[in-house]
Design a protein around this motif. Sequence first.
Motif, PDB file in Angstrom:
ATOM      1  N   UNK A 144       0.768  -1.133  -0.031  1.00  0.00           N
ATOM      2  CA  UNK A 144       0.000  -0.049  -0.084  1.00  0.00           C
ATOM      3  C   UNK A 144       0.735   1.211   0.071  1.00  0.00           C
ATOM      4  N   UNK A 145       1.989   1.639   1.038  1.00  0.00           N
ATOM      5  CA  UNK A 145       2.545   2.716   0.851  1.00  0.00           C
ATOM      6  C   UNK A 145       3.437   2.824  -0.802  1.00  0.00           C
ATOM      7  N   UNK A 146       3.869   1.584  -1.179  1.00  0.00           N
ATOM      8  CA  UNK A 146       4.281   1.919  -2.621  1.00  0.00           C
ATOM      9  C   UNK A 146       3.250   2.286  -3.622  1.00  0.00           C
ATOM     10  N   UNK A 147       2.173   1.846  -3.401  1.00  0.00           N
ATOM     11  CA  UNK A 147       0.870   2.145  -4.170  1.00  0.00           C
ATOM     12  C   UNK A 147       0.754   3.653  -4.110  1.00  0.00           C
ATOM     13  N   UNK A 148       0.492   4.133  -2.852  1.00  0.00           N
ATOM     14  CA  UNK A 148       0.505   5.572  -2.607  1.00  0.00           C
ATOM     15  C   UNK A 148       1.548   6.470  -3.445  1.00  0.00           C
ATOM     16  N   UNK A 149       2.663   5.978  -3.309  1.00  0.00           N
ATOM     17  CA  UNK A 149       3.961   6.820  -3.828  1.00  0.00           C
ATOM     18  C   UNK A 149       3.648   6.741  -5.409  1.00  0.00           C
ATOM     19  N   UNK A 150       3.208   5.748  -6.131  1.00  0.00           N
ATOM     20  CA  UNK A 150       3.053   5.613  -7.446  1.00  0.00           C
ATOM     21  C   UNK A 150       1.796   6.315  -7.807  1.00  0.00           C
ATOM     22  N   UNK A 151       0.654   6.019  -7.409  1.00  0.00           N
ATOM     23  CA  UNK A 151      -0.633   6.420  -7.969  1.00  0.00           C
ATOM     24  C   UNK A 151      -1.052   7.703  -7.099  1.00  0.00           C
ATOM     25  N   UNK A 152      -0.910   8.014  -5.901  1.00  0.00           N
ATOM     26  CA  UNK A 152      -1.361   9.017  -5.183  1.00  0.00           C
ATOM     27  C   UNK A 152      -2.415   8.624  -4.387  1.00  0.00           C
ATOM     28  N   UNK A 153      -2.871   9.516  -3.421  1.00  0.00           N
ATOM     29  CA  UNK A 153      -3.733   9.158  -2.341  1.00  0.00           C
ATOM     30  C   UNK A 153      -5.466   8.719  -2.979  1.00  0.00           C
ATOM     31  N   UNK A 154      -5.748   9.585  -3.857  1.00  0.00           N
ATOM     32  CA  UNK A 154      -6.906   9.623  -4.561  1.00  0.00           C
ATOM     33  C   UNK A 154      -7.115   8.487  -5.354  1.00  0.00           C
ATOM     34  N   UNK A 155      -6.292   8.100  -6.359  1.00  0.00           N
ATOM     35  CA  UNK A 155      -6.437   6.905  -7.208  1.00  0.00           C
ATOM     36  C   UNK A 155      -6.476   5.741  -6.267  1.00  0.00           C
ATOM     37  N   UNK A 156      -5.602   5.579  -5.335  1.00  0.00           N
ATOM     38  CA  UNK A 156      -5.186   4.385  -4.476  1.00  0.00           C
ATOM     39  C   UNK A 156      -6.681   4.245  -3.962  1.00  0.00           C
ATOM     40  N   UNK A 157      -7.466   5.394  -3.342  1.00  0.00           N
ATOM     41  CA  UNK A 157      -8.670   5.181  -2.590  1.00  0.00           C
ATOM     42  C   UNK A 157      -9.675   4.515  -3.976  1.00  0.00           C
ATOM     43  N   UNK A 158      -9.947   4.901  -5.102  1.00  0.00           N
ATOM     44  CA  UNK A 158     -10.631   4.282  -5.869  1.00  0.00           C
ATOM     45  C   UNK A 158     -10.435   2.536  -6.151  1.00  0.00           C
ATOM     46  N   UNK A 159      -9.263   2.353  -6.134  1.00  0.00           N
ATOM     47  CA  UNK A 159      -9.017   1.054  -6.141  1.00  0.00           C
ATOM     48  C   UNK A 159      -9.372   0.242  -4.864  1.00  0.00           C
ATOM     49  N   UNK A 160      -9.564   1.016  -3.680  1.00  0.00           N
ATOM     50  CA  UNK A 160     -10.066   0.249  -2.499  1.00  0.00           C
ATOM     51  C   UNK A 160     -11.641   0.371  -2.492  1.00  0.00           C
ATOM     52  N   UNK A 161     -12.319   1.244  -3.127  1.00  0.00           N
ATOM     53  CA  UNK A 161     -13.686   1.368  -3.456  1.00  0.00           C
ATOM     54  C   UNK A 161     -14.209   0.262  -4.165  1.00  0.00           C
ATOM     55  N   UNK A 162     -13.521   0.060  -5.232  1.00  0.00           N
ATOM     56  CA  UNK A 162     -13.897  -1.032  -6.224  1.00  0.00           C
ATOM     57  C   UNK A 162     -13.835  -2.529  -5.387  1.00  0.00           C
TER      58      UNK A 162
END
Length: 500
Positions: free
Chosen positions: A104-122
């Motif tokens: 998850x921290x690496x995902x935040x670094x690459x995609x940013x907070x907003x896009x990572x939350x979109x993945x979480x919502x899906x």
Amino acid sequence: MGSAEISTQEASKSTPSVSPLDVQSVPHTDVLVDDSTLSTPRVYKRRWLGLVAIIILNVVAGMPLVWFGPIADSTANEFRFTLDQVNWLGNCINLTYLPCAVAVPMLYTRLGLRRTCFIGGLLLIVAAWVRYAGTTHPLSVSGAYSLVIIGQIISGVVQPIFQVLAPGYSEKWFDLRQRTTATMLMAVANPIGSALGQLISPLVGTPRDSILVLAIISTAVTPLIFLVNDAPPAPPTLAAAQESPSFWSFVRAMAGREPQNLSTYMTLRQRTDFVVLAFVFGVLVASITTFSILSSQDLEPYDYSDEIAGLMGATLLLVGLLATVITAPLFDRILTHHLAWTCKCLCPIIGGAWISLIWAVRRNDTGGLFAIMAIVGASSLTLLPVALELAVELTRNANASCAMLWASSNTCGVVFVLSQGALRASANADPPYNMYRAIIFQGAVATAAAIVIFFMEGKQVRRSADEQAQAQIATMGTHEMDMPKSTEIRDNVSLSVGPT
């Protein structure tokens, strides 16, 4: 003019742009800030929308972990699962969490907070309806269990996505007067979800009905992800102005390989403190999680109903929520520099409460059990966000430190659930299948963790850097504001405030 309009252009004029490169890194010894690069810290009203969204998403993401705890026997009977299989419906989330906590921290670094939350919502929606698909009648026992546990595993991916971001979001969007409170509100959201899960699952009908209710709730809250944004136009603090460190930066710092001129460099004392904090946090949070998962099995041999077992787990978490709401302002205004001291005061109380369960879990002791749950909840949930904030103070790496603390708790949770399941008494015991030895195990480990906390120093390095930077701004005499108070501006959207 009929209404006051605040446009994007006007907001941008009043909001100076600050690049992470405009703010000098803070070495581990002295705080060095270039006066010419400092700008007025600002906070934005939209931060509250993101905060509320993250809280609600964390609440719902926390429900599946303990959803089957109070209804373990009913679930086993309705779907013809074994009790160990039902326990794994919670345990698999803890196990899935471990690799995700690193990713998850690496995902935040690459995609940013907003896009990572979109993945979480899906994934939240997918998990909910895959889990419900396992309740259809034509399925075999193995087919039903496979779908339900796959849904739970996907929930184990969702949980760290919304849980790990809490300290990072508060660091990016809130100033020194609100940062700890924001972290507290987001940190307790997941335990609140556990509390609500324990309350709702035994009250909405059969286990099949309860799984449908969980799917509906998960689907309903998912659109809130659109309220979460990456970062404000101008940072509220020095820490917020810097680029978020990577997970590998944290790994290098813990190995003693991070360059000393970087703010993420950690001394040996800080590395030792973080290991101690991660261990204590893992044990104490896992104790609550394990009790929530096994609450029915702990209490039903002594003639407590599923509803009472669920209410006890909910009492632990809801009283903790109330304590957190009361204490949060204290940590931002009075106990700001005493996070480590708070940990050392609360841990012995928590350890003593878990030990007392050895004698309290018996027939006709409902009042005593509720009192112990209230003490554990008030102390533990007050401690939880304090530990998360202190971890960031030690590492200056919000995402990685938070991920490691939650990974520690989930690792301990897996070990505790498996160990206590193995310590369950036989059918010939009095009472049959009691968890007396498991309760002794949990009390002993929690007490040991409460003792280990006294080996931690817990110096708050990040706050010292932020306060010195703001003191330098205050002495420059070029701003119209008093520090550490921050200018609060409206969102970059049109807001109708009525006729003027």
